[in-house]
Design a protein around this motif. Structure first.
Motif, mmCIF file in Angstrom:
data_model
loop_
_atom_site.group_PDB
_atom_site.id
_atom_site.type_symbol
_atom_site.label_atom_id
_atom_site.label_comp_id
_atom_site.label_asym_id
_atom_site.label_seq_id
_atom_site.Cartn_x
_atom_site.Cartn_y
_atom_site.Cartn_z
ATOM 1 N N MET A 189 44.070 33.780 27.483
ATOM 2 C CA MET A 189 42.975 34.590 27.411
ATOM 3 C C MET A 189 42.221 34.328 28.731
ATOM 4 N N GLN A 190 42.273 33.041 29.430
ATOM 5 C CA GLN A 190 41.674 32.746 30.463
ATOM 6 C C GLN A 190 42.143 33.752 31.714
ATOM 7 N N GLU A 191 43.327 34.063 31.630
ATOM 8 C CA GLU A 191 44.188 34.859 32.717
ATOM 9 C C GLU A 191 43.558 36.168 32.488
ATOM 10 N N SER A 192 43.503 36.567 30.908
ATOM 11 C CA SER A 192 43.154 38.044 30.794
ATOM 12 C C SER A 192 41.728 38.056 31.415
ATOM 13 N N ASN A 193 40.926 37.291 30.978
ATOM 14 C CA ASN A 193 39.441 37.366 31.425
ATOM 15 C C ASN A 193 39.339 37.394 33.147
ATOM 16 N N ARG A 194 40.418 36.688 33.970
ATOM 17 C CA ARG A 194 40.348 36.862 35.116
ATOM 18 C C ARG A 194 40.906 38.060 35.775
ATOM 19 N N ARG A 195 41.690 38.961 34.875
ATOM 20 C CA ARG A 195 42.066 40.115 35.510
ATOM 21 C C ARG A 195 41.116 41.144 35.256
ATOM 22 N N LEU A 196 40.374 41.080 34.101
ATOM 23 C CA LEU A 196 39.038 41.840 33.904
ATOM 24 C C LEU A 196 38.317 41.877 34.696
ATOM 25 N N SER A 197 37.964 40.423 35.462
ATOM 26 C CA SER A 197 36.976 40.514 36.510
ATOM 27 C C SER A 197 37.598 41.078 37.873
ATOM 28 N N GLN A 198 38.978 41.126 38.012
ATOM 29 C CA GLN A 198 39.511 41.849 39.051
ATOM 30 C C GLN A 198 39.157 43.334 38.926
ATOM 31 N N LEU A 199 39.263 43.812 37.672
ATOM 32 C CA LEU A 199 39.079 45.272 37.549
ATOM 33 C C LEU A 199 37.730 45.524 37.694
ATOM 34 N N GLN A 200 37.086 44.633 37.262
ATOM 35 C CA GLN A 200 35.387 44.993 37.280
ATOM 36 C C GLN A 200 35.100 44.928 39.004
ATOM 37 N N TYR A 203 38.689 49.805 33.526
ATOM 38 C CA TYR A 203 38.174 48.535 32.957
ATOM 39 C C TYR A 203 37.480 48.522 31.631
ATOM 40 N N GLU A 204 36.800 49.543 31.510
ATOM 41 C CA GLU A 204 36.238 49.479 29.830
ATOM 42 C C GLU A 204 37.308 49.578 28.935
ATOM 43 N N LYS A 205 38.472 50.262 29.298
ATOM 44 C CA LYS A 205 39.587 50.278 28.081
ATOM 45 C C LYS A 205 40.284 48.954 28.047
ATOM 46 N N SER A 206 40.559 48.270 29.246
ATOM 47 C CA SER A 206 41.213 46.967 29.409
ATOM 48 C C SER A 206 40.198 46.066 28.641
#
Length: 276
Positions: A35-46, A65-68
């Motif tokens: 989940m931490q890695e997922s949040n990191r990837r979401l930050s990169q997408l943002q 970004y919104e879909k992810s």
């Protein structure tokens, strides 16, 4: 890109409200790391979405970004954290890498274009400065006395059998280095004044190097070396063909006599007794 988005987010969204939940207490360490890695990837997408702002791709990047983020919330709420990691490995990582590379290449191109523009301005400024300096040197040179003094001399010409017109002979003249006489040239001083200097076959190394530096600045010739002086009949810029003492230079494997009045080079070769 649209095909990729359709393959990634083609499933029709379920209607109704969704609630993003945090990590339940019964998640293991591996699930928390996912989940931490997922949040990191979401930050990169943002961040990518922000960097693409103002471009034609901005709406698409925002949608990705919104879909992810919605997929993250959905899978976490269903405790399907392993599936979330697989989703990122198969789709998000490649997406982030590809579009980050696109931005980096675009930025590099812009930097090179900007550097090229500034470089062109510097080259143009240098060319203008060089032209101005050449003009100043020519104006100063115009006030100099003739450095190759004309004398009365007979010139042999070649007459073809039956020819009514005089035909000049084209050849590279042979010269002999004068080891005693010196020639005078005028070099600018630090105060931008023309100072007479002399150089000859017996001059010191420093005097010869000073003359070579003068020629490099005056003619733009690199790796030119001074050989000595020779008495030759040489064309002049005023239509007269005088005989006088002129410097002989070695440049890129060939010898040249230099007319100090108009700084033109004429190919020559040194006469050697007993052979060419």
């Amino acid at each position: 890109m649209m095909d990729f988005m359709r393959s990634l987010f083609g499933r029709k969204e379920e209607t109704g409200s969704r609630k993003v939940v945090g990590a339940p207490a019964d998640f293991g360490l591996q699930e928390v790391a996912y989940m931490q890695e997922s949040n990191r990837r979401l930050s990169q997408l943002q961040e990518l979405s922000t960097r693409f702002a103002g471009t034609p791709h901005a709406p698409k990047m925002k949608a990705v970004y919104e879909k992810s983020r919605n997929i993250h919330a959905y899978l976490v709420s269903r405790k399907k954290v392993h599936e979330l990691e697989m989703f990122h490995l198969q789709n998000t990582d490649h997406f982030i890498t590809a579009f980050t590379a696109i931005l980096d290449v675009h930025q590099k191109h812009q930097d090179l274009l900007l550097a090229s523009t500034h470089g062109s301005e510097k080259v143009e400024h240098a060319m203008k400065s060089s032209a101005a300096e050449r003009l100043k040197r020519l104006e100063k040179a115009a006030t100099l006395p003739d450095l190759v003094k004309p004398v009365e001399t007979s010139v042999q010409v070649y007459h073809d059998r039956g020819a009514k017109a005089t035909v000049p002979r084209l050849y590279v003249p042979e010269i002999s280095i004068n080891t005693f006489e010196r020639i005078t040239y005028y070099a600018p001083s630090k105060a931008e004044e023309l100072v007479p200097k002399q150089v000859g076959f017996t001059s010191s190394k420093e005097e010869k190097e000073a003359f070579q530096d003068f020629l490099m600045l005056r003619l733009g010739l690199k790796d030119v070396s001074y050989v000595g002086n020779a008495l030759v009949t040489i064309p002049n810029n005023n239509g007269i063909t005088p005989t006088g003492l002129v410097p002989v230079l070695h440049w890129e494997g060939f010898l040249y006599a230099l007319n100090l009045n108009d700084y033109r080079l004429f190919p020559v070769k040194i006469y050697r007794s007993g052979g060419k």
